[in-house]
Design a protein around this motif. Structure first.
Motif, PDB file in Angstrom:
ATOM      1  N   ALA A 113       0.835  -1.211   0.000  1.00  0.00           N
ATOM      2  CA  ALA A 113       0.000   0.000   0.000  1.00  0.00           C
ATOM      3  C   ALA A 113       0.865   1.255   0.000  1.00  0.00           C
ATOM      4  CB  ALA A 113      -0.932  -0.012   1.215  1.00  0.00           C
ATOM      5  N   TYR A 114       1.945   1.184   0.771  1.00  0.00           N
ATOM      6  CA  TYR A 114       2.841   2.343   0.832  1.00  0.00           C
ATOM      7  C   TYR A 114       3.494   2.589  -0.527  1.00  0.00           C
ATOM      8  CZ  TYR A 114       6.817   5.271   2.141  1.00  0.00           C
ATOM      9  OH  TYR A 114       7.722   6.278   2.209  1.00  0.00           O
ATOM     10  N   ALA A 115       3.892   1.489  -1.202  1.00  0.00           N
ATOM     11  CA  ALA A 115       4.494   1.641  -2.533  1.00  0.00           C
ATOM     12  C   ALA A 115       3.502   2.232  -3.525  1.00  0.00           C
ATOM     13  CB  ALA A 115       5.004   0.276  -3.018  1.00  0.00           C
ATOM     14  N   GLN A 116       2.221   1.784  -3.460  1.00  0.00           N
ATOM     15  CA  GLN A 116       1.193   2.313  -4.366  1.00  0.00           C
ATOM     16  C   GLN A 116       0.957   3.791  -4.109  1.00  0.00           C
ATOM     17  OE1 GLN A 116      -0.146   0.776  -6.855  1.00  0.00           O
ATOM     18  NE2 GLN A 116      -1.521   2.422  -7.454  1.00  0.00           N
ATOM     19  N   VAL A 117       0.854   4.142  -2.844  1.00  0.00           N
ATOM     20  CA  VAL A 117       0.645   5.554  -2.502  1.00  0.00           C
ATOM     21  C   VAL A 117       1.823   6.396  -2.960  1.00  0.00           C
ATOM     22  CG1 VAL A 117       0.429   7.160  -0.566  1.00  0.00           C
ATOM     23  CG2 VAL A 117      -0.908   5.052  -0.591  1.00  0.00           C
ATOM     24  N   THR A 118       3.026   5.855  -2.788  1.00  0.00           N
ATOM     25  CA  THR A 118       4.217   6.584  -3.232  1.00  0.00           C
ATOM     26  C   THR A 118       4.213   6.793  -4.746  1.00  0.00           C
ATOM     27  OG1 THR A 118       5.472   5.608  -1.405  1.00  0.00           O
ATOM     28  CG2 THR A 118       6.726   6.571  -3.228  1.00  0.00           C
ATOM     29  N   LEU A 119       3.815   5.749  -5.487  1.00  0.00           N
ATOM     30  CA  LEU A 119       3.738   5.874  -6.941  1.00  0.00           C
ATOM     31  C   LEU A 119       2.722   6.932  -7.352  1.00  0.00           C
ATOM     32  CD1 LEU A 119       4.511   4.882  -9.769  1.00  0.00           C
ATOM     33  CD2 LEU A 119       2.778   3.084  -9.531  1.00  0.00           C
ATOM     34  N   GLU A 120       1.527   6.881  -6.756  1.00  0.00           N
ATOM     35  CA  GLU A 120       0.504   7.866  -7.095  1.00  0.00           C
ATOM     36  C   GLU A 120       0.962   9.275  -6.732  1.00  0.00           C
ATOM     37  OE1 GLU A 120      -3.020   6.633  -5.134  1.00  0.00           O
ATOM     38  OE2 GLU A 120      -3.329   4.867  -6.423  1.00  0.00           O
ATOM     39  N   ARG A 121       1.650   9.378  -5.601  1.00  0.00           N
ATOM     40  CA  ARG A 121       2.145  10.687  -5.208  1.00  0.00           C
ATOM     41  C   ARG A 121       3.158  11.218  -6.229  1.00  0.00           C
ATOM     42  NH1 ARG A 121       6.347  10.836  -0.509  1.00  0.00           N
ATOM     43  NH2 ARG A 121       7.496  10.056  -2.335  1.00  0.00           N
ATOM     44  N   ASN A 122       4.044  10.328  -6.711  1.00  0.00           N
ATOM     45  CA  ASN A 122       5.023  10.755  -7.711  1.00  0.00           C
ATOM     46  C   ASN A 122       4.348  11.178  -9.012  1.00  0.00           C
ATOM     47  OD1 ASN A 122       7.058  10.147  -5.893  1.00  0.00           O
ATOM     48  ND2 ASN A 122       7.406   8.082  -6.709  1.00  0.00           N
ATOM     49  N   GLN A 123       3.309  10.407  -9.419  1.00  0.00           N
ATOM     50  CA  GLN A 123       2.584  10.781 -10.635  1.00  0.00           C
ATOM     51  C   GLN A 123       1.908  12.139 -10.480  1.00  0.00           C
ATOM     52  OE1 GLN A 123      -0.066   7.508 -11.357  1.00  0.00           O
ATOM     53  NE2 GLN A 123       1.534   6.197 -12.251  1.00  0.00           N
TER      54      GLN A 123
END
Length: 463
Positions: A113-123
């Motif tokens: 979940a943290y990795a997904q949130v990090t990816l969305e944040r970067n996008q």
């Protein structure tokens, strides 16, 4: 004489671990004779618990003294303490394994979940940077326009030496455009004015829309009026329409006149005996002429009797996407009618994609004569016949294109042409000629339109 020492071992009701401990950690059993004399007694103690008593003869001691018993008891107690700790650790490990697994699983979920949130944040950060860049660019352009406007305000207007303009007195003269009417004789070559016979195409008017299709099935199709109707059931005012979008095209819609056609009220719907291929059909002398789907077979359908009248396999004709017009749509075979009869426009393998024209017998569909041209079929958007001449349209999408080629079947000569033609709705999939009305009928992206045309006497030795 030998005495015996008795040791009672009890711990939380566990018998076997204590038994093993007592048997393994005492020197009392070092002598085989003493081991042979060992006895085990079981009885209840005053508290009601099971009590085990081991009796082993000692070869060294004559009696059991209190002082000598204490070290042995201390050893047993220490071993029992170690055993209790070991059991506690084993029990804790068994109970905690599932928890550890659950904890590991939860940790993996949290990490994912943290990795997904990090990816969305970067996008989102990237999009934000792009938007900021666009905003800055717009701001820069706005600043430049403001500066340019300010510069124009500060720049003095050029003075004129024309005495008709007196800016100091505030008297301004309105600029008026002079409109000069050009007689038609200057647009049409001399001698072609009021020409009503069969001649060469000189101009094509703006498209006039008669109806817009109301569903995706009307993206492209064909619509016509019979220039030479036969019988009393249908007239030259009757309108015929076929929607060409679909897998099995068989419906022929019939409208009483153009007004009913514009309002979308057919007076009947005929079901054709064979499915139609693409938009190359035509109406001529009381019959519908069309290509059967996925074949080179031509069909004449009699409109009065509503029956198949004749059929013919067009020799060597390419079909179903081998040599279509540039817009595609399986437009390999295109039927047309003009002042000189019934025609078919197609190509063959021998012609290598070049347009071939054949004149057909309207009754039997037999080929009367054939001509080969030097223009490739897939390089033009559409084609039609006027007075025995083939004309091709350069583009089906360009708003302002041209009729770019003409071939005269009488002389067998073709040449380049440049007559302006408009695709108002940017997807023209059908163009056909009605010689009775001197109009082109077309289907332009859901819109059914007509074009008025002007014919004149032939030039350059053509008829």
């Amino acid at each position: 004489q030998r005495s015996y020492c008795s040791i009672c071992c009890m711990w939380r009701g566990f018998v076997c671990p204590v038994l093993v401990l007592c048997l393994s950690c005492s020197p009392l059993f070092s002598q085989s004779q003493a081991q042979d004399r060992a006895t085990l007694h079981r009885s209840d103690d005053p508290a009601g618990r099971c009590q085990y008593t081991f009796t082993v003869a000692s070869p060294n001691e004559s009696s059991c003294s209190g002082g000598s018993l204490k070290p042995e008891m201390d050893g047993v107690l220490s071993r029992l303490t170690l055993l209790e700790g070991l059991v506690s650790r084993l029990t804790a490990g068994a109970d905690g394994s599932a928890g550890a697994d659950a904890e590991a699983t939860g940790e993996e979920v949290l990490q994912e979940a943290y990795a997904q949130v990090t990816l969305e944040r970067n996008q989102l950060e990237q999009e934000n940077e792009q938007l900021n860049g666009q905003v800055q660019e717009l701001q820069r352009r706005l600043d430049e326009q403001v500066k340019e406007a300010e510069s124009l305000r500060q720049k003095p207007c050029p003075q004129t030496h024309n005495p008709e303009y007196d800016f100091g007195n505030g008297a301004y003269q309105e600029m008026k455009a002079e409109v000069t009417q050009v007689p038609a004789s200057r647009l049409i070559p001399e001698g072609n004015l009021n020409f009503t016979g069969c001649g060469e195409l000189l101009s094509v008017g703006d498209p006039v829309m008669h109806r817009k299709a109301d569903s995706i099935a009307g993206k492209y199709g064909m619509w016509l009026q019979d220039p030479e109707p036969q019988g009393s059931q249908y007239t030259n005012k009757t309108v015929w329409r076929i929607d060409a979008v679909g897998k099995d095209i068989r419906q022929l819609f019939v409208y009483e006149d153009m007004d009913q056609f514009s309002h979308g009220f057919p007076m009947k719907v005929l079901v054709l005996p064979e499915p139609v291929e693409s938009t190359g059909a035509t109406i001529y002398r009381g019959s519908l002429y069309y290509q059967r789907k996925r074949s080179r077979t031509l069909i004449r359908y009699d409109l009065a009797s509503e029956s198949l009248a004749s059929r013919l396999e067009l020799p060597h004709a390419s079909f179903h996407g081998q040599h279509p017009y540039s817009w595609g749509g399986y437009t390999d075979i295109d039927l047309a009618a003009d002042e000189q009869g019934l025609w078919v426009i197609y190509s063959t393998r021998k012609a290598r994609g070049g347009i071939v024209i054949s004149q057909l017998d309207p009754g039997s569909l037999e080929v009367k004569k054939t001509w080969e041209t030097k223009i490739r079929k897939n390089t033009v958007a559409n084609a039609f016949m006027v007075c025995g001449r083939l004309y091709t349209v350069a583009s089906y999408t360009a708003p302002n294109t041209t009729i770019n080629y003409v071939f005269d079947t009488q002389t067998g000569v073709g040449r380049a042409l440049s007559v302006p033609f408009k695709n108002k709705y940017n997807y023209n999939s059908m163009v056909d000629y009605n010689h009775a009305q001197k109009k082109l009928y077309a289907w332009d992206s859901f819109h059914m339109v007509t074009y008025d045309i002007t014919l004149g006497r032939a030039r350059h030795g053509s008829r």
